[in-house]
Design a protein around this motif. Structure first.
Motif, PDB file in Angstrom:
ATOM      1  N   GLN A  71      28.443 -13.561  22.009  1.00 43.18           N
ATOM      2  CA  GLN A  71      28.610 -14.680  21.082  1.00 43.18           C
ATOM      3  C   GLN A  71      29.274 -14.116  19.831  1.00 43.18           C
ATOM      4  OE1 GLN A  71      26.887 -17.991  21.030  1.00 43.18           O
ATOM      5  NE2 GLN A  71      26.130 -17.796  23.106  1.00 43.18           N
ATOM      6  N   ILE A  72      30.354 -14.755  19.398  1.00 38.66           N
ATOM      7  CA  ILE A  72      31.045 -14.333  18.185  1.00 38.66           C
ATOM      8  C   ILE A  72      30.898 -15.445  17.150  1.00 38.66           C
ATOM      9  CG2 ILE A  72      33.245 -13.651  17.172  1.00 38.66           C
ATOM     10  CD1 ILE A  72      33.987 -12.531  19.931  1.00 38.66           C
ATOM     11  N   LEU A  80      33.125 -18.416  19.444  1.00 39.11           N
ATOM     12  CA  LEU A  80      33.584 -17.984  20.751  1.00 39.11           C
ATOM     13  C   LEU A  80      32.387 -17.429  21.507  1.00 39.11           C
ATOM     14  CD1 LEU A  80      36.802 -16.117  21.604  1.00 39.11           C
ATOM     15  CD2 LEU A  80      34.688 -15.294  22.540  1.00 39.11           C
ATOM     16  N   ALA A  81      32.275 -17.828  22.747  1.00 40.57           N
ATOM     17  CA  ALA A  81      31.196 -17.310  23.596  1.00 40.57           C
ATOM     18  C   ALA A  81      31.786 -17.035  24.968  1.00 40.57           C
ATOM     19  CB  ALA A  81      30.062 -18.321  23.691  1.00 40.57           C
ATOM     20  N   LEU A 141      34.537 -18.479  29.443  1.00 42.39           N
ATOM     21  CA  LEU A 141      34.780 -18.380  28.006  1.00 42.39           C
ATOM     22  C   LEU A 141      34.848 -19.778  27.408  1.00 42.39           C
ATOM     23  CD1 LEU A 141      37.116 -16.101  26.116  1.00 42.39           C
ATOM     24  CD2 LEU A 141      37.416 -18.537  25.814  1.00 42.39           C
ATOM     25  N   GLU A 142      34.234 -19.929  26.218  1.00 40.53           N
ATOM     26  CA  GLU A 142      34.226 -21.233  25.561  1.00 40.53           C
ATOM     27  C   GLU A 142      34.386 -21.082  24.051  1.00 40.53           C
ATOM     28  OE1 GLU A 142      31.592 -25.330  25.446  1.00 40.53           O
ATOM     29  OE2 GLU A 142      30.705 -23.532  26.297  1.00 40.53           O
ATOM     30  N   LEU A 143      35.067 -22.039  23.456  1.00 41.20           N
ATOM     31  CA  LEU A 143      35.179 -22.162  21.999  1.00 41.20           C
ATOM     32  C   LEU A 143      34.362 -23.395  21.619  1.00 41.20           C
ATOM     33  CD1 LEU A 143      39.053 -21.666  21.624  1.00 41.20           C
ATOM     34  CD2 LEU A 143      37.260 -19.933  21.480  1.00 41.20           C
ATOM     35  N   PRO A 144      33.055 -23.242  21.400  1.00 40.55           N
ATOM     36  CA  PRO A 144      32.167 -24.398  21.270  1.00 40.55           C
ATOM     37  C   PRO A 144      32.388 -25.278  20.039  1.00 40.55           C
ATOM     38  CG  PRO A 144      30.977 -22.395  20.769  1.00 40.55           C
ATOM     39  CD  PRO A 144      32.327 -21.980  21.272  1.00 40.55           C
TER      40      PRO A 144
END
Length: 171
Positions: A71-72, A80-81, A141-144
């Motif tokens: 997790q960023i 970003l995860a 990968l996801e940009l939540p």
């Protein structure tokens, strides 16, 4: 009488300069995009393209036998995860994404990152062979908290990161 307007203009210019300097000093410091995320080597350029501006960047890894998650955060908000799995059975990523079995996607399309991959505005799922560890590798990968279409930036990041992820997961 011409001296007073010039003095007022000079004071006004000085005040504008001082206020501009104070405002510039008050801006938050921009973080530096790292070359590692959760102790994994990443492309600074590709990672930076996925993250918003902010003052502070941090990351948090989570590891188990066959999984790795990162997790960023930018200013405390997840931006970003990504999660990686090895030893997975093979399935059709596109069909499972379209059916909703992989969760939500916005404007789903096939990705050329792998033969079995999809990408959307804010998410990507990639499956690649993992012969050393057996079965398959998955990168999700996801940009939540992103808005808009980031699919091209996601594909560039995934393409650059995939060799690192495969190697780290024993593939």
């Amino acid at each position: 009488m011409t001296g007073k307007p010039r003095a007022s203009a000079a004071r006004l210019s000085l005040a504008v300069l001082l206020l501009t300097g104070v405002a510039a000093c008050g801006d938050p410091q921009e973080y530096t995009v790292p070359s590692k995320a959760c102790d994994r080597v990443v492309s600074k350029d590709e990672l930076g393209a996925l993250l918003p501006s902010g003052a502070e960047l941090s990351d948090e890894p989570w590891v188990s036998d066959n999984s790795f998650s990162c997790q960023i955060y930018v200013d405390g908000l997840t931006q970003l995860a990504f999660t990686e799995h090895s030893g997975q059975r093979k399935f059709d990523v596109s069909a499972d994404a379209k059916s909703g079995r992989l969760g939500g996607f916005d404007q789903l399309r096939a990705s050329d990152v792998s033969d079995n991959a999809v990408v959307s505005h804010t998410r990507s799922v990639v499956m690649a062979p993992c012969p050393k560890a057996g079965r398959n590798y998955i990168l999700d990968l996801e940009l939540p908290n992103a808005e808009g279409d980031h699919s091209d930036d996601i594909e560039r990041f995934v393409r650059s990161y995939l060799p690192t992820g495969l190697a780290a997961m024993g593939c």
